[in-house]
Design a protein around this motif. Structure first.
Motif, mmCIF file in Angstrom:
data_model
loop_
_atom_site.group_PDB
_atom_site.id
_atom_site.type_symbol
_atom_site.label_atom_id
_atom_site.label_comp_id
_atom_site.label_asym_id
_atom_site.label_seq_id
_atom_site.Cartn_x
_atom_site.Cartn_y
_atom_site.Cartn_z
ATOM 1 N N GLY A 31 0.783 -1.236 0.000
ATOM 2 C CA GLY A 31 0.000 0.000 0.000
ATOM 3 C C GLY A 31 0.810 1.279 0.000
ATOM 4 O O GLY A 31 0.262 2.358 -0.158
ATOM 5 N N GLN A 32 2.119 1.174 0.176
ATOM 6 C CA GLN A 32 2.976 2.362 0.136
ATOM 7 C C GLN A 32 3.499 2.540 -1.278
ATOM 8 O O GLN A 32 4.180 1.664 -1.811
ATOM 9 C CB GLN A 32 4.143 2.235 1.108
ATOM 10 C CG GLN A 32 5.082 3.415 1.066
ATOM 11 C CD GLN A 32 6.337 3.201 1.898
ATOM 12 O OE1 GLN A 32 6.466 2.208 2.605
ATOM 13 N NE2 GLN A 32 7.256 4.134 1.809
ATOM 14 N N ARG A 33 3.183 3.660 -1.879
ATOM 15 C CA ARG A 33 3.628 3.932 -3.250
ATOM 16 C C ARG A 33 4.782 4.920 -3.226
ATOM 17 O O ARG A 33 4.741 5.923 -2.525
ATOM 18 C CB ARG A 33 2.488 4.530 -4.070
ATOM 19 C CG ARG A 33 1.405 3.556 -4.390
ATOM 20 C CD ARG A 33 0.371 4.212 -5.267
ATOM 21 N NE ARG A 33 -0.703 3.287 -5.535
ATOM 22 C CZ ARG A 33 -1.780 3.605 -6.200
ATOM 23 N NH1 ARG A 33 -1.943 4.830 -6.673
ATOM 24 N NH2 ARG A 33 -2.720 2.710 -6.411
ATOM 25 N N GLU A 34 5.775 4.616 -4.036
ATOM 26 C CA GLU A 34 6.916 5.516 -4.189
ATOM 27 C C GLU A 34 7.271 5.621 -5.658
ATOM 28 O O GLU A 34 7.067 4.705 -6.433
ATOM 29 C CB GLU A 34 8.123 5.028 -3.379
ATOM 30 C CG GLU A 34 7.946 5.128 -1.882
ATOM 31 C CD GLU A 34 7.851 6.548 -1.358
ATOM 32 O OE1 GLU A 34 8.285 7.493 -2.049
ATOM 33 O OE2 GLU A 34 7.328 6.710 -0.241
ATOM 34 N N HIS A 35 7.838 6.744 -6.015
ATOM 35 C CA HIS A 35 8.132 7.091 -7.400
ATOM 36 C C HIS A 35 9.643 7.120 -7.604
ATOM 37 O O HIS A 35 10.386 7.484 -6.704
ATOM 38 C CB HIS A 35 7.523 8.477 -7.680
ATOM 39 C CG HIS A 35 7.896 9.039 -8.999
ATOM 40 N ND1 HIS A 35 8.900 9.964 -9.154
ATOM 41 C CD2 HIS A 35 7.422 8.816 -10.233
ATOM 42 C CE1 HIS A 35 9.002 10.286 -10.435
ATOM 43 N NE2 HIS A 35 8.122 9.594 -11.104
ATOM 44 N N GLY A 36 10.069 6.750 -8.789
ATOM 45 C CA GLY A 36 11.459 6.889 -9.189
ATOM 46 C C GLY A 36 11.522 7.360 -10.627
ATOM 47 O O GLY A 36 10.644 7.044 -11.425
ATOM 48 N N SER A 37 12.540 8.135 -10.951
ATOM 49 C CA SER A 37 12.661 8.616 -12.329
ATOM 50 C C SER A 37 14.138 8.751 -12.700
ATOM 51 O O SER A 37 14.992 8.913 -11.841
ATOM 52 C CB SER A 37 11.947 9.957 -12.510
ATOM 53 O OG SER A 37 12.552 10.939 -11.683
ATOM 54 N N ALA A 38 14.396 8.670 -13.980
ATOM 55 C CA ALA A 38 15.748 8.848 -14.508
ATOM 56 C C ALA A 38 15.615 9.190 -15.983
ATOM 57 O O ALA A 38 14.553 9.032 -16.578
ATOM 58 C CB ALA A 38 16.576 7.578 -14.325
ATOM 59 N N GLY A 39 16.679 9.650 -16.554
ATOM 60 C CA GLY A 39 16.653 9.973 -17.978
ATOM 61 C C GLY A 39 17.823 10.831 -18.365
ATOM 62 O O GLY A 39 18.714 11.111 -17.570
ATOM 63 N N GLY A 40 17.793 11.241 -19.592
ATOM 64 C CA GLY A 40 18.853 12.082 -20.110
ATOM 65 C C GLY A 40 18.445 12.668 -21.443
ATOM 66 O O GLY A 40 17.366 12.389 -21.962
#
Length: 107
Positions: A31-40
């Protein structure tokens, strides 16, 4: 594409690609949502992202980084909240305080 016109009437043209590749993931653990992002991105074509970099396609390395970030966030402990003592030394802390508070007061 850009076109440059000089005052003497000469023209010059150039192709300047500008691309951005972003990966965003959402991890749900009990039930715990977390976000991650990466790019270039940069001034190159899309082939840059499917080219091998450190043994895998660059796009996959971005995806791996985004997943790692999200998993790190979901495993992190909650930061303490409330009143806490803060000790500021000379130099950069004053600049950071000015940027965080000073410009708002100037306005």
């Amino acid at each position: 594409e850009i076109l440059i016109a000089a005052s003497d009437g000469t023209l010059g043209a150039d192709i300047r690609p500008l691309v951005r590749f972003s990966v965003s993931v959402l991890v749900n653990k009990k039930g715990q949502r977390e976000h991650g992002s990466a790019g270039g991105g940069g001034r190159f074509d899309l082939d840059y992202f499917i080219a091998e970099h450190e043994g895998e396609m660059r796009a996959f390395s971005y995806a791996r980084a985004a997943v790692h970030q999200a998993l790190t966030n979901v495993a992190a402990q909650v930061a303490p909240a409330g009143m806490m003592p803060v000790i500021l030394g000379p130099g950069w802390p004053g600049i950071l305080l000015h940027e965080a508070v000073g410009h708002g007061l100037e306005g």
